[in-house]
Scaffold this motif. Structure first.
Motif, short mmCIF file in Angstrom:
data_model
loop_
_atom_site.label_atom_id
_atom_site.label_comp_id
_atom_site.label_asym_id
_atom_site.label_seq_id
_atom_site.Cartn_x
_atom_site.Cartn_y
_atom_site.Cartn_z
N ASN A 207 0.84 -1.22 0.08
CA ASN A 207 0.05 -0.13 -0.04
C ASN A 207 0.66 1.25 0.16
O ASN A 207 0.47 2.31 -0.08
CB ASN A 207 -1.03 0.05 1.14
N HIS A 209 2.97 4.02 -1.62
CA HIS A 209 3.25 4.70 -2.81
C HIS A 209 4.89 4.24 -3.44
O HIS A 209 5.87 4.82 -2.80
CB HIS A 209 3.00 6.20 -2.92
N HIS A 228 0.12 1.05 -5.54
CA HIS A 228 0.18 2.62 -6.12
C HIS A 228 1.60 2.82 -6.39
O HIS A 228 2.50 2.87 -5.77
CB HIS A 228 -0.12 3.36 -4.88
#
Length: 249
Positions: A207, A209, A228
């Motif tokens: 999760n 980035h 992401h």
């Protein structure tokens, strides 16, 4: 949000310092050290086997740096009248300075596919190609040029030495430091980082980035489970800094 920089030193420390100066929290944690390649002593012999009009391809800044240092230590020079090709702007600039010859490099995308699309590599049947790299990687270049009937060889001018890290302790620290973004500049780093993280913390990792230099690494990250992902287009610190400054808040 804090950004974790995983590339080798000193680049990781330099990028983290740049980000911190513009109020973007960043922490440097290299996953590996870069050292001289075990078989770099073959470099001069391999260069001597090249003929006028043959090719030297450098796949990274480190490949150029260690090759140049070794040649200087042996009183040798980069050969003249070669086709010099580099992956990425930083590598191209380093190689240009080292060999004092024109260096071709793909624009836009800095990956193996873009390099193989260069016009200079379209007709290389029976030409010799020396690829300067680390211990592994860039097999696509070798395979594609061999398929074009070039005589391709490697010289591993540097080697990646992975650091022994306490993943459980590190993950606890990273979560406490609110690490929510990762900068990973090679597929090898991505695989090592993913394998390092305990299973129970993979949801946190996926999760985060993820910022990577190329679409090839982004595609690999998707396959691994990252959700992401941003593609910067370059592994150079300045490009990473500019992109992160605009996309991290």
């Amino acid at each position: 949000m804090t950004v974790l920089i995983t590339r080798p030193a000193p680049e990781c420390d330099q990028l983290a310092a740049q980000l911190n100066q513009v109020a973007i929290s960043a922490i440097a944690q290299p996953l590996l050290e870069v050292q001289q390649g075990k078989h770099i002593n073959r470099l001069i012999e391999q260069i001597q086997q090249l003929q006028q009009g043959d090719y030297i391809i450098a796949v990274s800044y480190h490949a150029v740096r260690f090759a140049t240092d070794y040649l200087i230590s042996q009183g040798a020079e980069w050969p003249k009248n070669m086709h010099y090709i580099a992956v990425g702007d930083k590598t191209a600039a380093s190689l240009t300075q080292a060999c004092q010859q024109p260096v071709s490099s793909p624009t836009g995308s800095h990956d193996s596919e873009a390099l193989l699309a260069l016009p200079e590599l379209a007709n290389i049947c029976q030409r010799r190609v020396l690829i300067l790299r680390g211990n592994g990687g860039r097999e696509l270049i070798y395979q594609a040029l061999t398929a074009r009937h070039a005589q391709v060889s490697y010289c591993e001018t540097y080697q990646r030495c992975w650091l022994t890290l306490d993943a459980t302790q590190l993950v606890q620290q990273w979560q406490q430091q609110q690490i929510q973004a990762l900068v990973v500049t090679s597929s090898e780093q991505l695989i090592y980082l993913t394998g390092l993280i305990p299973t129970e913390d993979l949801t946190w990792l996926y999760n985060c980035h993820l910022f990577v230099p190329s679409q090839r690494i982004a595609d690999q990250a998707l396959t691994l489970g990252y959700r992401h992902i941003s593609t910067v287009g370059s592994a150079a610190n300045q490009a990473l800094f500019t992109f992160l400054k605009s996309n991290v808040s």
